[in-house]
Write a protein that holds these residues in place. Structure first.
Motif, mmCIF file in Angstrom:
data_model
loop_
_atom_site.group_PDB
_atom_site.id
_atom_site.type_symbol
_atom_site.label_atom_id
_atom_site.label_comp_id
_atom_site.label_asym_id
_atom_site.label_seq_id
_atom_site.Cartn_x
_atom_site.Cartn_y
_atom_site.Cartn_z
ATOM 1 N N ARG A 1 64.116 -11.192 16.406
ATOM 2 C CA ARG A 1 65.426 -10.526 16.261
ATOM 3 C C ARG A 1 65.321 -9.172 15.557
ATOM 4 O O ARG A 1 66.015 -8.222 15.923
ATOM 5 N N TYR B 1 61.366 -16.572 15.088
ATOM 6 C CA TYR B 1 62.563 -16.101 15.786
ATOM 7 C C TYR B 1 63.269 -14.999 15.004
ATOM 8 O O TYR B 1 63.882 -14.103 15.600
ATOM 9 N N GLU B 2 63.165 -15.039 13.683
ATOM 10 C CA GLU B 2 63.708 -13.947 12.878
ATOM 11 C C GLU B 2 62.966 -12.644 13.187
ATOM 12 O O GLU B 2 63.573 -11.565 13.302
#
Length: 283
Positions: free
Chosen positions: A270, A266-267
């Protein structure tokens, strides 16, 4: 002869940009249905309930399998694939190391079908993403005494359909005539989940109603599926081998083995490093 150990009821929900659907299998059942993670079902005659679709979103660590029994589903992804499947066809996407895709459903008389999420082994989580369209001409309809079987994927007796590159999968759409049985041969270590696509089916003393799933015990080399109604029914059978690995899956489209791997994924979403050399889907 195998038995059903539990029946999972569908729950109405809204997902994507406003798609009305039924959640059946989820994080609450994933250990019982391993390697099958998720099953969502669609049944609508109102385009307002689904035409907003599922806009661009990421996946990693899984395969998504959509069976469009009635209607149309249009797929578009970061690999540059753009494709539509229609009545009776299947979309199979290997997310692997990471893919962005969207699924849109144009207005039709009736939208009816299911989407499955199939887990990948840790060694396959970062495999190369791919997309496959399983069109009608690739889906064999095999007659038996009391109905017919649509071979969506895998093998049935001496028949072969689409073959998964990673997890072994036999995926059947079994149509059984009124007041008739169907006996399915299994290997003793098969993991099998049954879903009532049309009508109700019975295994032993358990009756599984429309859009409910039957969780099947792990041991046994046969299962007897009966239609005790006066109408033809359709049962989806999903058969694979258990992975038996840790699963890290918060509510979301990425499934990994550890929370650290999940957080990293998920990083990357982003900060824009989820996919390398991505293709601009707006071109």
């Amino acid at each position: 002869m195998r038995k059903i150990i539990d029946i999972v009821k569908p729950e109405k929900g809204i997902d994507g940009a406003g798609v009305h659907l039924y959640h059946v299998l989820s994080r609450e059942t994933m250990l019982d249905t391993d390697p099958l993670l998720l099953l969502d079902a669609f049944d609508s005659t109102d385009p307002k309930q689904y035409e907003a679709g599922f806009p661009l979103h990421p996946h990693r660590g899984i395969e998504t399998i959509s069976y469009v029994y009635k209607g149309t589903m249009v797929h578009k992804d970061s690999l540059g694939n753009e494709d539509a499947v229609n009545d009776g066809e299947v979309q199979w996407m290997t997310a692997g190391s990471g893919i962005f895709h969207e699924e849109m459903m144009p207005p039709v008389e009736k939208l009816y079908g299911v989407q499955l999420w199939l887990n990948l082994k840790s060694d396959d989580k970062f495999t190369v993403p791919e997309y496959f369209a399983i069109s009608k001409d690739k889906i064999e309809e095999i007659k038996f005494d009391n109905g017919y079987l649509r071979l969506l994927a895998g093998n049935y007796k001496d028949h072969q359909g689409f073959i998964s590159k990673h997890q072994p999968v036999n995926y059947y759409d079994i149509h059984i005539n009124p007041n008739s049985p169907f006996e399915l041969d299994l290997e003793d270590d098969d993991s099998i989940t049954l879903f009532a696509l049309i009508g109700n089916f019975t295994v032993g003393d358990k009756t599984v109603e429309k859009f409910h799933a039957g969780l099947v015990e792990r041991k046994g080399e046969k299962i007897l599926i009966e239609n005790k109604t006066d109408k033809e029914i359709a049962v989806l059978a999903f058969i694979s081998k258990r992975i038996d690995e840790p699963i890290a899956w918060t509510p979301g489209p990425i499934v990994m083995n550890t929370q650290e791997e999940l957080d990293k994924a998920y990083e990357e979403v982003r900060n824009g490093t989820f996919i390398k050399d991505d293709i601009d889907m707006n071109k």
